[in-house]
Design an enzyme around this catalytic site. Structure first.
Site, PDB file in Angstrom:
ATOM      1  CG  MET A  19       2.749  78.679  44.172  1.00  0.00           C
ATOM      2  SD  MET A  19       2.945  80.033  43.110  1.00  0.00           S
ATOM      3  CE  MET A  19       3.693  81.234  44.133  1.00  0.00           C
ATOM      4  N   PRO A  20       5.059  78.380  41.211  1.00  0.00           N
ATOM      5  CG  PRO A  20       5.301  80.162  39.707  1.00  0.00           C
ATOM      6  CD  PRO A  20       5.821  79.610  41.007  1.00  0.00           C
ATOM      7  CG  HIS A  21       3.273  73.696  36.067  1.00  0.00           C
ATOM      8  ND1 HIS A  21       4.466  73.080  35.745  1.00  0.00           N
ATOM      9  CD2 HIS A  21       2.396  73.392  35.081  1.00  0.00           C
ATOM     10  CE1 HIS A  21       4.302  72.412  34.617  1.00  0.00           C
ATOM     11  NE2 HIS A  21       3.061  72.592  34.189  1.00  0.00           N
ATOM     12  CB  SER A  49       7.524  72.857  37.451  1.00  0.00           C
ATOM     13  OG  SER A  49       6.188  73.150  37.789  1.00  0.00           O
TER      14      SER A  49
END
Length: 75
Positions: free
Chosen positions: A1-3, A40
């Site tokens: 988290m987060p992407h 990511s």
């Protein structure tokens, strides 16, 4: 988290893609307090001729209620 998924026209260099990834990564760390390990980023590239049908209408216009920054263009 987060992407984050970044979609853009083809043609940017690997250095440009890495630079935008680094900038997004740093912004998430600074703004959300995320660790680097939690973030990511993926990049999808499109031919300009495919943008309207593959991205603009199905993902931008169809999800307009989720946009925090709306585009100032129409294909």
């Amino acid at each position: 988290m987060p992407h984050i998924t970044l979609k853009m026209y083809k043609g940017r260099t690997e250095a440009q893609k890495q630079a935008v990834c680094d900038a997004l990564n740093q912004t998430l760390q600074d703004t959300l307090g995320c660790s680097e390990e939690a973030i990511s980023v993926s990049i999808f590239e499109y031919d300009p001729a495919d943008w309207a049908n593959q991205v603009f209408y199905p993902e931008i216009m169809a999800e307009e209620d989720k946009l925090y920054k709306k585009p100032g263009y129409k294909p």
